[in-house]
Design an enzyme around this catalytic site. Structure first.
Site, PDB file in Angstrom:
ATOM      1  N   VAL A 134       0.820  -1.205   0.000  1.00  0.00           N
ATOM      2  CA  VAL A 134       0.000   0.000   0.000  1.00  0.00           C
ATOM      3  C   VAL A 134       0.857   1.259   0.000  1.00  0.00           C
ATOM      4  CG1 VAL A 134      -2.041  -1.053   1.005  1.00  0.00           C
ATOM      5  CG2 VAL A 134      -0.314  -0.080   2.490  1.00  0.00           C
ATOM      6  N   ASP A 135       2.049   1.179   0.556  1.00  0.00           N
ATOM      7  CA  ASP A 135       2.950   2.351   0.518  1.00  0.00           C
ATOM      8  C   ASP A 135       3.258   2.716  -0.922  1.00  0.00           C
ATOM      9  OD1 ASP A 135       3.200   0.822   2.759  1.00  0.00           O
ATOM     10  OD2 ASP A 135       5.317   1.294   3.089  1.00  0.00           O
ATOM     11  N   ASP A 136       3.102   1.768  -1.809  1.00  0.00           N
ATOM     12  CA  ASP A 136       3.474   1.988  -3.197  1.00  0.00           C
ATOM     13  C   ASP A 136       2.345   2.590  -4.029  1.00  0.00           C
ATOM     14  OD1 ASP A 136       5.832   0.858  -2.474  1.00  0.00           O
ATOM     15  OD2 ASP A 136       5.445  -1.083  -3.398  1.00  0.00           O
TER      16      ASP A 136
ATOM     17  N   ARG B 187      11.797   6.576  -2.962  1.00  0.00           N
ATOM     18  CA  ARG B 187      10.987   7.721  -2.522  1.00  0.00           C
ATOM     19  C   ARG B 187      11.867   8.778  -1.865  1.00  0.00           C
ATOM     20  NH1 ARG B 187       6.766   4.033  -1.442  1.00  0.00           N
ATOM     21  NH2 ARG B 187       7.678   3.499   0.563  1.00  0.00           N
TER      22      ARG B 187
END
Ligand code: ATP
Ligand code: MG
Length: 695
Positions: free
Chosen positions: A564-566, A664
């Site tokens: 989900v961070d992606d 990131r």
């Protein structure tokens, strides 16, 4: 060990069986294959394969078993557990758990009151039943002419000898033993020897640095380190003992001295002559076990006694020391291995994972031995001496079930079909995949070329934390969709929740959570129960949160969309990084791409794409424009990258996963805050990328 992009480039055109060229097939954008697969019921993938009798014959049978597994878990898992030896029977109502932080501490318990031993069940039980002569390990060395067979009886004897030695060194129930070894039979043997005496093993992947090993030995206060002189991986010699020595010194400096170091002599990497040895502390493996008895009394342990401690891959942050316990893990490892690989005792099976990862724990050391299979233990790399090594080994031992990672599948696919086709592979029945989402294109290659269309693919979604498979096809039980992990395993209740924690019913997308405990639920994060609760149970109270996103299609099939961070949120559009990457790779000059979000004054988040061009292609403004237009064309203007960052290489974990969190940070110009990068395969990539940042 390189990861290659999913799309075939620069490979000779080899006609497939149907007479069409793979290059033609590969010109179809990946997202279209995915969309096709999702949209259509009329799958080109057969629902049933004629070559074996599945344990679960159809969806109806699965539905019935599944229903019982979640409505009556005490009975369902209890019935399976009866196949094992328990020194003391567990209580009838043996399961208790709390997944809700609002109701108190998180805890999970299975087989309350029971006493058992996983080593006894993996080895002694088969030998006692008269199968001592069955082949347990088919060891295949780095070079072609190196191999060795060990029967269940022989493995048991060596496990006993090592267990006796460990006891003689004062290792007791609950003590930790660190293991830092190459893939020789002695690696799973060392794990089993620990389990036999109730010691907790902490395997550290043999590719890790001295720092990583030191930290892990210190963390668990290891009483013994079991290592090896060295190992050959392809043409490269790795001096494990020298690394272990520096790790020992580092750990001692920060307060923990490991009193004993057992060194397995690997003649193939130079042996004793090439290896340092500290008198009084070090002991050669062969000498340590030589005088020891070949029988060893089993330490019966409570079902919740910790079996091992293992760190996650570190793709998203500082690796978490995941703790798994004996009883539930044993039953779950066995059951998933049996059903997912449709494995019968005596089957010849091969999992290419290293024992340093969870896959090597559950689907090499424990699961297959609990079932009673004969399995390949491979010391080398899939591309040495040539890219046909895997298929050569498959033929050599007549492997029936083969289990590997998408990163390996993609690199073998890139080498070309001829390497596959020059070997028979007619023994293969089931092909497995684990570690990352397998894109439909690689899936089809695996299915059509490696499996000649005869073998179902089991795309198994799970994590270090889950101990075993969670969402996976069962062979022959229902139709597959390339790229989908399909349905939950027995006892697993996956739910998709939205940002507010509300369950998304039916078709839809969300955060992938698990609603009920399953037998191999991680019990804690080593030494940090608070981190355990914060990480997995606080994000969505009442649920275990996996960290991954998923989508459920109209047929109830589950598709893992990545971490989900992606996911990037551009002007309100939720965009999966995987989708943009697939679109970029569809461009002929792009070899690999990794996409992250970055702060954007207008859109909230912008799309930042790292692009590795094909060998020999120089970056130009034209290519930049073409790449952006490719994404526009395939997905839509809203997904067009705002920044293209030329990348000679991408940061990856040692298990081959792209570390987007590092990307990131570079995109945000915060490379001084990279966080834990100890599991990065090549730290130089970071400097290179920073130097090439064009803004
Ligand atoms: P960390 O938790 O430290 O960031 P990690 O998540 O890479 O590391 P692992 O436990 O080795 O550590 O990997 C589990 C993750 O791998 C899953 O959460 C998922 O993102 C991915 N994964 C594994 N198998 C599959 C699969 N079949 N399909 C899609 N993704 C998968
Ligand atoms: Mg993870």
């Amino acid at each position: 060990h390189t990861t290659t992009s999913a799309v075939n480039k620069g490979r000779p055109v080899v006609p497939t069986q149907e007479g069409r060229s793979l290059d033609a097939l590969h010109s179809i954008p990946v997202h279209k294959l995915r969309a096709q697969a999702a949209a259509t019921e009329a799958l080109t993938v057969p629902e049933s394969y004629p070559h074996f009798t599945p344990f679960v014959e159809n969806k109806k049978q699965y539905d019935e078993m599944y229903k019982r597994s979640i409505e009556d878990p005490n009975g369902f898992w209890g019935d399976i557990a009866k196949e094992f030896h328990w020194e003391k029977q567990w209580d009838e109502e043996h399961i208790s758990y709390n997944f809700d932080v609002r109701k108190g501490p998180i805890h999970v318990e299975y087989f309350k009151g029971g006493l058992t031993n996983i080593c006894y069940n993996a080895l002694d039980r088969h030998v006692a039943a008269g199968h001592g002569d069955r082949v347990c390990f088919l060891w295949e060395g780095n070079d072609l002419d190196q191999d060795r067979k060990m029967t269940y009886g022989e493995v048991l004897e060596e496990v006993c000898q090592l267990a006796n030695y460990l006891r003689s060194q004062g290792v007791q129930k609950g003590d930790a033993v660190s293991i830092y070894m190459p893939m020789v039979c002695e690696l799973p043997i060392a794990m089993l020897a620990c389990a036999r005496i109730g010691a907790v093993h902490s395997v550290v992947f043999g590719g890790f640095s001295a720092e990583a090993l030191a930290g892990r030995m210190e963390d668990c206060k290891a009483k013994v380190l079991i290592t090896a002189s060295g190992v050959m991986r392809g043409n490269k010699k790795i001096d494990l003992k020298a690394i272990a020595d520096s790790a020992h010194t580092m750990a001692a400096k920060s307060g923990h001295t490991v009193p004993r170091v057992v060194v397995y002599e690997n003649e193939r990497a130079g042996g004793r002559a090439a290896c340092s040895f500290t008198e009084g502390r070090d002991v050669w493996y062969a000498e340590a076990i030589a005088e020891q008895a070949k029988t060893c009394e089993v330490e019966w342990v409570e079902a919740e006694h910790p079996l091992f401690l293992l760190y996650t891959s570190g793709s998203t942050g500082k690796p978490k020391g995941v703790v798994h316990c004996t009883g539930g893990y044993m039953v779950y490892a066995h059951t998933t291995t049996k059903y997912v690989f449709n494995m019968q005792p005596g089957d010849t099976y091969w999992c290419t994972a290293d024992c340093g990862w969870i896959t090597g724990h559950t689907y090499l050391t424990y699961g297959p031995l609990l079932v009673g299979a004969s399995q390949v233990v491979f010391e080398g790399v899939p591309t040495y001496p040539g890219p046909d090594r895997c298929w050569r080994v498959v033929d050599k031992y007549a492997v029936k079930q083969f289990y590997t990672a998408p990163t390996a599948i993609r690199s073998l696919m890139r080498a070309g079909d001829l390497y596959v086709k020059e070997h028979l592979r007619d023994s293969l029945r089931i092909l497995g995949s684990v570690g990352e989402p397998i894109n439909p294109e690689a899936w089809r290659w695996y299915h059509d070329i490696v499996g000649d269309g005869r073998c179902p693919i089991v795309d198994t979604w799970w994590q270090t934390e889950t101990g075993g498979h969670m969402i996976t096809p069962l062979p022959n039980a229902w139709a597959q969709k390339p790229g989908s992990a399909t349905y939950p395993f027995f006892g697993v209740v996956p739910v998709l929740v939205d940002e507010k924690g509300n369950e998304v019913k039916g078709e839809g997308e969300g955060y992938l959570c698990i609603k009920q405990a399953w037998p191999a639920t991680l019990r804690t994060v080593y030494g940090d129960h608070e981190r355990y609760e914060t990480n997995y149970f606080k994000p969505f109270p009442g649920y275990y949160f996996s960290g991954d996103g998923a989508r459920r299609d109209k047929d109830g099939y589950i598709w893992i969309t990545g971490r989900v961070d992606d996911v990037i949120n551009v002007s309100g559009h939720r965009i999966g990084t995987a989708e943009v990457e697939s679109a970029l790779v569809a461009h002929a000059k792009c070899a690999e791409a990794a996409v992250v979000g970055y702060e954007h004054p207008i859109k909230g988040q912008g799309i930042y794409a790292y692009v590795t061009l094909m060998e020999g292609v120089e970056p130009t403004e034209d290519i930049r424009r073409e790449l952006i237009n490719t994404v526009r064309g395939i997905i839509g203007a809203f997904a067009a990258p705002d920044v293209i960052h030329w990348a000679p290489g991408l940061p990856k974990t040692r298990s081959g996963k792209i570390m987007r969190r590092v990307l990131r940070k570079i995109a945000a110009k915060q490379e001084d805050e990279l966080g834990d990068v100890s599991t990065l395969a090549d730290p130089h990539v970071v400097e290179q990328l920073v130097a090439l940042r064009g803004h």
